[in-house]
Design a protein around this motif. Structure first.
Motif, PDB file in Angstrom:
ATOM      1  N   GLU A  61      46.115  39.469  43.717  1.00  0.00           N
ATOM      2  CA  GLU A  61      45.998  38.009  43.829  1.00  0.00           C
ATOM      3  C   GLU A  61      44.881  37.486  42.923  1.00  0.00           C
ATOM      4  OE1 GLU A  61      45.597  34.572  47.274  1.00  0.00           O
ATOM      5  OE2 GLU A  61      45.041  36.634  47.747  1.00  0.00           O
ATOM      6  N   GLN A  62      43.790  38.217  42.878  1.00  0.00           N
ATOM      7  CA  GLN A  62      42.656  37.818  42.038  1.00  0.00           C
ATOM      8  C   GLN A  62      43.052  37.839  40.564  1.00  0.00           C
ATOM      9  OE1 GLN A  62      39.995  36.810  43.635  1.00  0.00           O
ATOM     10  NE2 GLN A  62      38.723  36.366  41.874  1.00  0.00           N
ATOM     11  N   SER A  63      43.867  38.810  40.157  1.00  0.00           N
ATOM     12  CA  SER A  63      44.274  38.883  38.753  1.00  0.00           C
ATOM     13  C   SER A  63      45.259  37.772  38.391  1.00  0.00           C
ATOM     14  CB  SER A  63      44.883  40.247  38.445  1.00  0.00           C
ATOM     15  OG  SER A  63      46.148  40.376  39.062  1.00  0.00           O
ATOM     16  N   ALA A  64      45.968  37.236  39.390  1.00  0.00           N
ATOM     17  CA  ALA A  64      46.915  36.149  39.131  1.00  0.00           C
ATOM     18  C   ALA A  64      46.226  34.789  39.124  1.00  0.00           C
ATOM     19  CB  ALA A  64      48.022  36.154  40.179  1.00  0.00           C
ATOM     20  N   GLY A  65      45.044  34.716  39.669  1.00  0.00           N
ATOM     21  CA  GLY A  65      44.327  33.454  39.753  1.00  0.00           C
ATOM     22  C   GLY A  65      43.244  33.575  40.801  1.00  0.00           C
ATOM     23  N   GLN A  66      42.871  32.477  41.399  1.00  0.00           N
ATOM     24  CA  GLN A  66      41.824  32.496  42.412  1.00  0.00           C
ATOM     25  C   GLN A  66      42.408  32.918  43.755  1.00  0.00           C
ATOM     26  OE1 GLN A  66      39.752  28.830  42.818  1.00  0.00           O
ATOM     27  NE2 GLN A  66      38.448  29.575  44.467  1.00  0.00           N
TER      28      GLN A  66
END
Length: 102
Positions: A61-66
């Motif tokens: 999730e962090q790599s896709a955005g916040q």
């Protein structure tokens, strides 16, 4: 990597991790265990693997955005889903008859 692939990777990781304590005799799938693992050991492993998959999902999730902050309801729901995913491994270990030496 798009979000659909990330979601399916997390679901696949959860399915494998939820069943791992029930299909092997090693502690955390790595450390040899002297005797047959009892159910409490398997449940502790299940909680550990839930946390591991949670960290993996958070990283995706962090790599896709916040990453969005979550409340206790989210963790209660995802743990129940994780227990549901563990059902095939539980059935294999405790409910199916296994032939010994035949």
């Amino acid at each position: 990597m798009n979000q659909t692939v990330s979601v399916w990777l997390v679901i696949l990781a959860a399915l494998l991790a939820a069943n791992l304590p029930f299909v092997n005799h090693r502690l955390l799938a790595v450390i040899p265990f002297a005797a047959e693992k009892a159910l409490p050991w398997r449940l502790l492993e299940l909680v550990f693997f839930y946390g591991l998959v949670g960290v993996f999902a958070w990283g995706m999730e962090q790599s896709a955005g916040q990453a969005a902050p979550q409340g206790w309801e989210f963790y209660a729901t995802t743990f129940c889903l994780f227990l549901t995913l563990a059902f095939p491994g539980f059935v294999y270990r405790y409910l199916l008859k296994h032939r010994r030496g035949a």
